[in-house]
Design an enzyme around this catalytic site. Structure first.
Site, PDB file in Angstrom:
ATOM      1  N   SER A   1      -8.209-164.841 -27.462  1.00 41.16           N
ATOM      2  CA  SER A   1      -9.321-165.987 -27.285  1.00 41.16           C
ATOM      3  C   SER A   1      -9.077-166.780 -26.495  1.00 41.16           C
ATOM      4  O   SER A   1      -7.978-167.284 -26.023  1.00 41.16           O
ATOM      5  CB  SER A   1      -9.792-166.356 -28.224  1.00 41.16           C
ATOM      6  OG  SER A   1     -10.314-168.086 -28.043  1.00 41.16           O
TER       7      SER A   1
ATOM      8  N   TYR B   1      -6.364-171.226 -35.359  1.00 40.81           N
ATOM      9  CA  TYR B   1      -7.152-170.296 -35.078  1.00 40.81           C
ATOM     10  C   TYR B   1      -6.306-170.202 -33.495  1.00 40.81           C
ATOM     11  O   TYR B   1      -5.602-168.690 -32.840  1.00 40.81           O
ATOM     12  CB  TYR B   1      -8.752-170.467 -34.412  1.00 40.81           C
ATOM     13  CG  TYR B   1      -9.321-169.371 -33.214  1.00 40.81           C
ATOM     14  CD1 TYR B   1      -9.189-168.453 -34.081  1.00 40.81           C
ATOM     15  CD2 TYR B   1      -9.910-169.777 -32.537  1.00 40.81           C
ATOM     16  CE1 TYR B   1      -9.866-167.020 -33.576  1.00 40.81           C
ATOM     17  CE2 TYR B   1     -11.050-168.346 -31.750  1.00 40.81           C
ATOM     18  CZ  TYR B   1     -10.166-167.379 -32.219  1.00 40.81           C
ATOM     19  OH  TYR B   1     -11.122-166.454 -31.355  1.00 40.81           O
TER      20      TYR B   1
HETATM   21  N1  NAD Z   1     -17.515-164.623 -30.214  1.00 38.70           N
HETATM   22  C1  NAD Z   1     -16.347-164.940 -29.268  1.00 38.70           C
HETATM   23  O1  NAD Z   1     -17.386-165.911 -28.555  1.00 38.70           O
HETATM   24  C2  NAD Z   1     -15.354-164.867 -29.455  1.00 38.70           C
HETATM   25  C3  NAD Z   1     -14.666-165.378 -28.601  1.00 38.70           C
HETATM   26  C4  NAD Z   1     -12.308-165.296 -28.275  1.00 38.70           C
HETATM   27  C5  NAD Z   1     -12.205-163.991 -28.866  1.00 38.70           C
HETATM   28  N2  NAD Z   1     -12.979-163.524 -30.061  1.00 38.70           N
HETATM   29  C6  NAD Z   1     -12.600-162.514 -31.075  1.00 38.70           C
HETATM   30  O2  NAD Z   1     -13.177-161.138 -30.460  1.00 38.70           O
HETATM   31  C7  NAD Z   1     -12.877-160.592 -32.114  1.00 38.70           C
HETATM   32  C8  NAD Z   1     -14.626-160.119 -32.704  1.00 38.70           C
HETATM   33  O3  NAD Z   1     -15.070-161.497 -33.142  1.00 38.70           O
HETATM   34  P1  NAD Z   1     -16.984-161.598 -32.605  1.00 38.70           P
HETATM   35  O4  NAD Z   1     -17.278-162.543 -32.875  1.00 38.70           O
HETATM   36  O5  NAD Z   1     -17.380-160.085 -32.804  1.00 38.70           O
HETATM   37  O6  NAD Z   1     -16.979-161.974 -34.232  1.00 38.70           O
HETATM   38  P2  NAD Z   1     -16.915-161.132 -36.098  1.00 38.70           P
HETATM   39  O7  NAD Z   1     -17.164-162.522 -36.889  1.00 38.70           O
HETATM   40  O8  NAD Z   1     -18.568-160.297 -35.538  1.00 38.70           O
HETATM   41  O9  NAD Z   1     -15.826-159.703 -36.273  1.00 38.70           O
HETATM   42  C9  NAD Z   1     -14.971-159.294 -36.910  1.00 38.70           C
HETATM   43  C10 NAD Z   1     -14.937-158.445 -37.548  1.00 38.70           C
HETATM   44  O10 NAD Z   1     -13.937-158.150 -37.942  1.00 38.70           O
HETATM   45  C11 NAD Z   1     -14.068-157.415 -39.045  1.00 38.70           C
HETATM   46  N3  NAD Z   1     -13.045-158.032 -40.382  1.00 38.70           N
HETATM   47  C12 NAD Z   1     -12.872-159.517 -40.582  1.00 38.70           C
HETATM   48  N4  NAD Z   1     -11.580-159.509 -41.046  1.00 38.70           N
HETATM   49  C13 NAD Z   1     -11.279-158.502 -41.797  1.00 38.70           C
HETATM   50  C14 NAD Z   1     -10.386-158.165 -42.486  1.00 38.70           C
HETATM   51  N5  NAD Z   1      -9.246-158.921 -43.181  1.00 38.70           N
HETATM   52  N6  NAD Z   1     -10.195-156.256 -41.853  1.00 38.70           N
HETATM   53  C15 NAD Z   1     -11.102-155.924 -41.827  1.00 38.70           C
HETATM   54  N7  NAD Z   1     -11.662-156.373 -41.149  1.00 38.70           N
HETATM   55  C16 NAD Z   1     -11.923-157.465 -41.184  1.00 38.70           C
HETATM   56  C17 NAD Z   1     -15.741-158.153 -39.452  1.00 38.70           C
HETATM   57  O11 NAD Z   1     -15.790-157.500 -40.814  1.00 38.70           O
HETATM   58  C18 NAD Z   1     -16.240-158.043 -38.507  1.00 38.70           C
HETATM   59  O12 NAD Z   1     -16.812-157.134 -38.165  1.00 38.70           O
HETATM   60  C19 NAD Z   1     -12.101-161.646 -32.955  1.00 38.70           C
HETATM   61  O13 NAD Z   1     -10.618-161.130 -33.231  1.00 38.70           O
HETATM   62  C20 NAD Z   1     -12.370-163.384 -32.167  1.00 38.70           C
HETATM   63  O14 NAD Z   1     -11.303-163.806 -32.560  1.00 38.70           O
HETATM   64  C21 NAD Z   1     -13.974-163.894 -29.830  1.00 38.70           C
END
Ligand code: NAD
Length: 253
Positions: free
Chosen positions: A145, A155
């Protein structure tokens, strides 16, 4: 152009929602066979249905990746079913809510929980699947991220440690011909980011970008498809930012 992932197996964690679901559909559109992992069975089944609707194969594994036993168990099950794996996309993670607690306030056990999920799980799952990744001369992609450059919140620490791990894993796994890279998204429009960050906060983050643009899951999908493909065969130990030029990576906020 032929499909880049025909006869390739792609494992995506956190596949039940957001970026993980978008990535799963992206690899499926390009002909990949998907292995979908998440803690949420309902969303996981929905993603499986969407992948299959694209004509691709999908197998689901419900697993809790926040602890050693959960990672070891699913790692062993996936390895037994898939002796060759072309891509492991470590996407699951916590990005919103308590994971943004400042480091001078967070409880030890809470810090440990988020480090386990965001940082240790990608390493230990890759270690568990290493024989299958080696058999395919495959690759690992860790979801980092732009927040990796915010050292004062949990984070940021979990994601900057993931960047370090990416470089370390690339060095260690390179002996088996396995590439390891990270993708560092900026603010992407997913249901979770929309629900967790208010419009004002989002506008503040975007105002810092070099480009006046909204990040969409497809921006990450395009990068993931490139990095996992043979087009990226000479690329390893990279953290690739996809954030419209966000200054977090130059400044320590
Ligand atoms: N959306 C953004 O702006 C953004 C920006 C930078 C990084 N990210 C990274 O991208 C990834 C996905 O983000 P997102 O926005 O799609 O979030 P999200 O919360 O929609 O998706 C996360 C997924 O991980 C699963 N998860 C959570 N805890 C878990 C566990 N203990 N075991 C197994 N699965 C688990 C959740 O059920 C979910 O399906 C993350 O690693 C996040 O840090 C997202």
């Amino acid at each position: 152009m032929g499909k880049r992932y025909e006869n390739k197996v792609v494992v995506v964690t956190g596949a039940a929602a957001g970026l993980g679901r978008a990535l799963s559909l992206g690899y499926a559109r390009e002909g990949g066979e998907l292995v979908l992992i998440d803690i949420e069975p309902k969303g996981l089944e929905e993603t499986r249905g969407m992948v299959e609707a694209l004509g691709a194969k999908a197998t689901t594994f419900v697993a809790d990746l926040s602890n050693e036993a959960g990672v070891a168990e699913v790692g062993a099950a996936v390895l037994a079913a898939f002796p060759k794996i072309d891509v492991l996309y470590n996407n699951a993670g916590a990005a919103y809510g308590a994971v943004n607690t400042p480091i001078d306030r967070v409880e030890w056990s809470q810090f440990q929980f988020f480090l386990s999920l965001n940082t240790l799980a990608p390493l230990y799952l890759a270690r568990a699947l290493r024989p299958a990744l080696a058999a395919a001369k495959g690759c690992v992609i860790n979801q980092s991220s732009m927040a990796a450059y915010q050292p004062a919140v949990v984070y940021g620490v979990t994601k900057s440690a993931l960047n370090q791990l990416t470089w370390g894993m690339a060095r260690m796994f390179g002996a088996d011909g396995i590439r390891v890279n990270a993708v560092a998204p900026g603010l992407m429009e997913t249901p979770a980011s929309a629900a967790s960050l208010g419009a004002e906060h989002q506008a503040k983050i975007r105002a810092l970008q070099m480009l006046d643009a909204h990040g969409e899951p497809e921006d990450i999908v395009n990068l993931g498809l490139f990095l996992g493909s043979d087009d990226a065969r000479f690329i390893t130990a990279e953290v690739m930012h996809c954030d419209a030029g966000h200054p977090y990576r130059a400044w320590r906020e």
